[in-house]
Write a protein that holds these residues in place. Structure first.
Motif, PDB file in Angstrom:
ATOM      1  N   SER A 101       0.993  -1.382   0.034  1.00 52.06           N
ATOM      2  CA  SER A 101      -0.040  -0.033   0.031  1.00 52.06           C
ATOM      3  C   SER A 101       0.804   1.323  -0.038  1.00 52.06           C
ATOM      4  CB  SER A 101      -0.921  -0.083   1.184  1.00 52.06           C
ATOM      5  OG  SER A 101      -0.242  -0.480   2.526  1.00 52.06           O
ATOM      6  N   HIS A 121       1.189 -14.387  -6.533  1.00 47.10           N
ATOM      7  CA  HIS A 121       1.467 -13.023  -5.857  1.00 47.10           C
ATOM      8  C   HIS A 121       2.885 -13.209  -5.182  1.00 47.10           C
ATOM      9  CE1 HIS A 121      -2.913 -11.678  -5.533  1.00 47.10           C
ATOM     10  NE2 HIS A 121      -2.499 -11.815  -6.839  1.00 47.10           N
ATOM     11  N   HIS A 170      -7.311  -8.150 -13.944  1.00 49.25           N
ATOM     12  CA  HIS A 170      -7.310  -7.400 -12.418  1.00 49.25           C
ATOM     13  C   HIS A 170      -8.406  -8.127 -11.575  1.00 49.25           C
ATOM     14  CE1 HIS A 170      -4.425  -4.063 -13.212  1.00 49.25           C
ATOM     15  NE2 HIS A 170      -4.770  -4.214 -14.387  1.00 49.25           N
ATOM     16  N   LYS A 171      -7.998  -8.070 -10.382  1.00 48.03           N
ATOM     17  CA  LYS A 171      -9.143  -8.602  -9.580  1.00 48.03           C
ATOM     18  C   LYS A 171      -9.907  -7.450  -8.833  1.00 48.03           C
ATOM     19  CE  LYS A 171      -5.621  -9.855  -6.345  1.00 48.03           C
ATOM     20  NZ  LYS A 171      -5.555  -8.898  -5.228  1.00 48.03           N
ATOM     21  N   GLN A 219     -12.939  -6.828  -5.765  1.00 51.07           N
ATOM     22  CA  GLN A 219     -13.428  -7.634  -4.550  1.00 51.07           C
ATOM     23  C   GLN A 219     -14.676  -6.959  -4.380  1.00 51.07           C
ATOM     24  OE1 GLN A 219     -10.910  -7.925  -0.970  1.00 51.07           O
ATOM     25  NE2 GLN A 219      -9.629  -6.734  -1.838  1.00 51.07           N
ATOM     26  N   ASP A 224      -8.015  -4.026  -7.017  1.00 50.68           N
ATOM     27  CA  ASP A 224      -6.872  -4.104  -6.020  1.00 50.68           C
ATOM     28  C   ASP A 224      -5.733  -3.458  -6.681  1.00 50.68           C
ATOM     29  OD1 ASP A 224      -8.306  -5.415  -4.306  1.00 50.68           O
ATOM     30  OD2 ASP A 224      -7.203  -7.443  -4.178  1.00 50.68           O
ATOM     31  N   TRP A 225      -5.795  -2.797  -7.736  1.00 42.60           N
ATOM     32  CA  TRP A 225      -4.618  -1.827  -8.276  1.00 42.60           C
ATOM     33  C   TRP A 225      -3.399  -2.510  -8.726  1.00 42.60           C
ATOM     34  CZ3 TRP A 225      -6.869   2.051  -9.474  1.00 42.60           C
ATOM     35  CH2 TRP A 225      -7.852   2.891  -8.722  1.00 42.60           C
ATOM     36  N   SER A 241      -3.708  -9.474 -11.799  1.00 42.30           N
ATOM     37  CA  SER A 241      -3.754 -10.689 -10.937  1.00 42.30           C
ATOM     38  C   SER A 241      -4.569 -11.507 -11.464  1.00 42.30           C
ATOM     39  CB  SER A 241      -4.091 -10.323  -9.380  1.00 42.30           C
ATOM     40  OG  SER A 241      -4.329 -11.428  -8.758  1.00 42.30           O
ATOM     41  N   GLY A 244      -8.881 -11.383  -2.526  1.00 39.54           N
ATOM     42  CA  GLY A 244      -8.441  -9.941  -2.545  1.00 39.54           C
ATOM     43  C   GLY A 244      -7.304  -9.457  -1.368  1.00 39.54           C
ATOM     44  N   ASN A 245      -7.185  -8.334  -1.374  1.00 36.16           N
ATOM     45  CA  ASN A 245      -6.064  -7.547  -0.514  1.00 36.16           C
ATOM     46  C   ASN A 245      -6.708  -6.988   0.729  1.00 36.16           C
ATOM     47  OD1 ASN A 245      -5.830  -5.147  -1.214  1.00 36.16           O
ATOM     48  ND2 ASN A 245      -4.544  -5.657  -2.880  1.00 36.16           N
ATOM     49  N   ILE A 259      -7.807  -2.742   0.393  1.00 34.15           N
ATOM     50  CA  ILE A 259      -9.140  -2.442  -0.146  1.00 34.15           C
ATOM     51  C   ILE A 259     -10.163  -2.783   0.774  1.00 34.15           C
ATOM     52  CG2 ILE A 259     -10.646  -3.252  -1.958  1.00 34.15           C
ATOM     53  CD1 ILE A 259      -8.692  -1.350  -3.155  1.00 34.15           C
ATOM     54  N   ALA A 314     -13.212 -12.245  -4.395  1.00 32.64           N
ATOM     55  CA  ALA A 314     -12.658 -11.316  -5.385  1.00 32.64           C
ATOM     56  C   ALA A 314     -12.564 -12.272  -7.018  1.00 32.64           C
ATOM     57  CB  ALA A 314     -11.072 -11.231  -5.322  1.00 32.64           C
TER      58      ALA A 314
END
Lengths: 100, 422
Positions: free
Chosen positions: A15, A74, B258-259, B261, B302-303, B306, B311-312, B315, B340
Motif C-alpha cells: 500500500s 503473488h 485485474h481482480k 473484490q 486491487d490496483w 492478478s 483480494g487484499n 481495499i 474477488a
C-alpha cells in the motif's frame, strides 16, 4: 497484502507503492511508425505467471522499481531499481540494502 | 420440460415435491457442433440461449472448466443499469436493461430483477452539471434519468450522512429509476435451463487446454474431455481471455486481468431500498441490500494485475471507510464474507464483441466492471455476430481494431491504463 522489498528502503507493504504496469513494454522512438506505438501503448501479454512489472515507492523513496512477480500466487521473485545505472551500481555493491 | 408456475408449485406440494425434473441435462460431449462457446458464465450461456432462440442454431455446446456460473457470474454486486454516455455503449446497455425488464418471463425463471433505482451521490455543482449532461445524453437514447435535489434525496434515503462538516457533503444525486439488482445465480441457471431446453449441450468440468488451428481457422479445441470441434467457436471467458488467446497463438490483447473484490455483511432488517453509489475524490463505493438482508457492496480494483481470485486487505479497509462515511449506521455491522473475481480490464474500459483474425473465431471479452448488467445484451449481440458473421451496428466499434483506428470508447476518459477504468 504484498510485501515488496524496496532496494532502497527495505521490505514494505504494497500500500506504500503505486502499481505502474507491464515492465516488459519498450516504448519506441517518437518517429516510429504508428503500429509500433499501437503495440507499446495498447497491446499486452497479460501473463498468468511470472511477469516483470513496474511499481513506484510513492509513500517511501519515490523511486521506480521493477518487480518480478507471479500473477497467480503473488509471490515476488526479484526486485531491482528501474533505472539501469542504479540497478547495476546496486548489483555491484557488496552489501545491498535489501532486507530490513 | 414442464414450465415453472404457481400451479406446478401447488401440485408438487401435494405430491411430496416428486414431480420436478432436473433443470438441465449433463450430456457427454459430441465431437462436433455447429457452434462451440468456451465459458459457461452469464455471457456464454446467454449467447447459447439467443443462438437457439433468435437464430434457430441449436447444435451448440457451451464448455466450462468448472461448473456453470462458477466464475464472475457469482462474483459481482449484481447491479444492473444503463447510464452510459458513449455512442455504442449507450444503445448497448439500454438494450440490455430492456432485456432485463422481461428476463424472468422470457426465461420462465425468477431472476429477481428489482428495479429499485440507482442513486449516484453528488458532492459539487460541477459534478451535478456533468451528471446532468450525462443524463440528458442518455435520454436521447430513450434511457431514463433524474436529478434529485437534497430535500428529495433526504426524503428517499433519510439515513445517509448529510452532515455539513463531512469531508464531501452530499448536495443531491443523479438517479436512474429503472436500474436495480438481480439474483446473479438465477440468471446463470435461467439461461442454462432455457438453452438446454432448446437443445444446447452444457458441458461442465471440461477445461480447454489447447486450440488447434490452421492459418486462418480454428479446427478444434483440445479439452480435458477430448477434442471438440466447432464450425464456429466463441470465446466468452472474461478474466482469462488472454490465456485462451495465447493457446490460439494470436499474440497480445488490449486487456489486463485485474481482480475486483465484493463484500456482503450479516443480514439486517430492511435498511436501503436503492443502489447507492459514492464516488468522489479517491472514493469509489457502491452498495445495495440483498433480499436476504445482507448489505452487498464493493469499491475499487486491487490496483495491481492478478489472476488470483482472492483480494487484499487495503481495499477492505478502503471500502469499509467509504461505507461508514456515507452510511455511519453500518459502523458496527460485521462482514459475513468477501470474495474477488478476475476482470478483463481493457485499455479503454469498454468491451469487445467482435470477429478475430481467425475467420470462424469470435470474441466476447473485456467487460471490466460491467459484465453482469451487460450479460443479456452481450449474449444477444454475440449470438447475432456468430449467426450472421457480421457485427450489428450497435457493436460495430466494440472491435479489437478500435485502438488502431483511434475510436476508443473511454467512458471515464482515463486513457490506456486498464486499472483506471473502474
Amino acid at each position: 497484502m504484498l510485501r515488496i522489498p524496496c532496494p532502497f528502503c527495505g521490505t514494505r507493504d504494497h500500500s506504500e507503492f503505486s502499481y505502474g504496469g507491464d515492465a516488459s513494454v519498450e516504448y519506441p522512438a517518437l518517429e516510429a511508425p504508428a503500429e509500433a506505438w499501437l503495440e507499446a501503448v495498447f497491446q499486452r501479454d497479460n501473463i498468468d505467471g511470472v511477469q516483470l512489472e513496474t511499481w513506484q515507492h510513492l509513500h517511501g523513496c519515490r523511486m521506480w522499481i521493477v518487480v518480478e512477480r507471479d500473477t497467480r500466487s503473488h509471490e515476488i521473485h526479484s526486485v531491482r531499481p528501474a533505472h539501469e545505472g542504479l540497478a547495476s551500481a546496486l548489483a555491484q555493491s557488496a552489501d545491498p540494502v535489501n532486507e530490513s | 420440460m414442464k414450465p415453472y408456475s404457481a400451479w406446478n408449485v401447488f401440485r408438487n406440494g401435494l405430491s411430496r415435491q416428486k414431480g420436478w425434473e432436473r433443470a438441465w441435462r449433463d450430456p457427454e460431449p459430441k465431437t462436433e457442433y455447429d457452434v462451440v462457446i468456451v465459458g459457461a458464465g452469464l455471457h456464454g450461456l446467454a449467447s447459447a440461449y439467443y443462438l437457439a432462440k433468435n437464430h434457430g442454431i441449436t447444435n451448440v455446446a457451451v464448455l466450462d472448466k468448472g461448473w456453470l456460473g462458477s466464475g464472475n457470474a457469482g462474483r459481482n454486486t449484481t447491479i444492473v443499469r444503463s447510464n452510459y454516455m458513449m455512442p455504442g455503449n449507450r444503445e448497448f446497455y439500454e438494450h440490455s436493461l430492456k432485456l432485463w425488464e422481461n428476463l424472468s418471463h422470457e426465461l420462465n425463471y425468477n431472476v429477481m430483477f428489482s428495479q429499485r433505482a440507482h442513486v449516484s451521490l453528488l458532492h459539487s455543482p460541477a459534478a451535478r452539471d456533468g451528471a446532468a449532461r450525462r443524463y440528458n445524453t442518455m435520454r436521447l437514447t430513450g434511457a431514463d434519468g433524474e436529478l434529485w435535489d437534497l430535500p428529495t434525496l433526504k426524503r428517499k434515503i433519510p439515513h445517509l450522512n448529510y452532515s455539513a462538516d463531512s469531508r464531501f457533503p452530499i448536495i443531491g444525486a443523479t438517479v436512474q429509476p429503472r436500474a436495480g439488482t438481480a439474483r446473479h445465480d438465477a440468471v446463470a441457471w435461467g439461461y442454462a435451463r432455457g438453452a438446454d431446453q432448446r437443445g444446447v449441450d452444457i458441458i461442465q468440468n471440461c477445461e480447454v487446454t489447447g486450440v488447434e488451428r490452421t492459418a486462418n481457422q480454428v479446427t478444434g479445441l483440445k479439452t480435458s474431455r477430448g477434442i471438440i470441434r466447432g464450425r464456429k467457436v466463441g470465446f466468452a471467458v472474461a478474466g482469462n481471455t488472454s490465456r485462451l488467446w495465447r493457446m490460439a497463438e494470436l499474440g497480445k490483447l488490449p486487456i489486463e486481468s485485474h481482480k475486483l473484490q465484493a463484500f456482503v455483511s450479516e443480514p439486517l432488517k430492511p435498511l436501503l431500498d436503492q443502489v447507492v453509489v459514492f464516488g468522489v475524490g479517491g472514493a469509489h463505493f457502491y452498495i445495495s441490500q440483498s433480499d436476504k438482508g445482507g448489505m452487498v457492496f464493493g469499491g475499487d480494483l486491487d490496483w495491481y494485475k492478478s489472476y488470483a481470485q482472492r483480494g487484499n486487505l487495503p481495499i477492505v479497509q478502503d471500502v469499509a471507510e467509504c461505507a461508514t462515511s456515507i452510511l455511519p449506521c453500518l459502523g458496527r455491522v460485521r462482514l459475513l464474507r468477501h470474495w474477488a473475481g478476475v476482470m478483463d480490464m481493457s485499455m479503454d474500459g469498454s468491451a469487445f464483441l467482435c470477429k478475430t483474425p481467425l475467420s470462424n473465431l469470435y470474441l466476447n471479452a473485456g467487460w471490466n466492471y460491467g459484465g453482469f448488467k451487460a450479460s443479456p445484451a452481450s449474449g444477444w449481440y454475440f449470438a447475432d455476430l456468430i449467426a450472421n458473421d457480421r457485427p450489428d451496428p450497435v457493436i460495430l466499434n466494440h472491435a479489437l481494431s478500435r485502438f488502431e483506428r483511434g475510436i476508443n470508447i473511454d467512458e471515464r476518459g482515463a486513457g490506456p491504463d486498464p486499472k483506471l477504468h473502474g
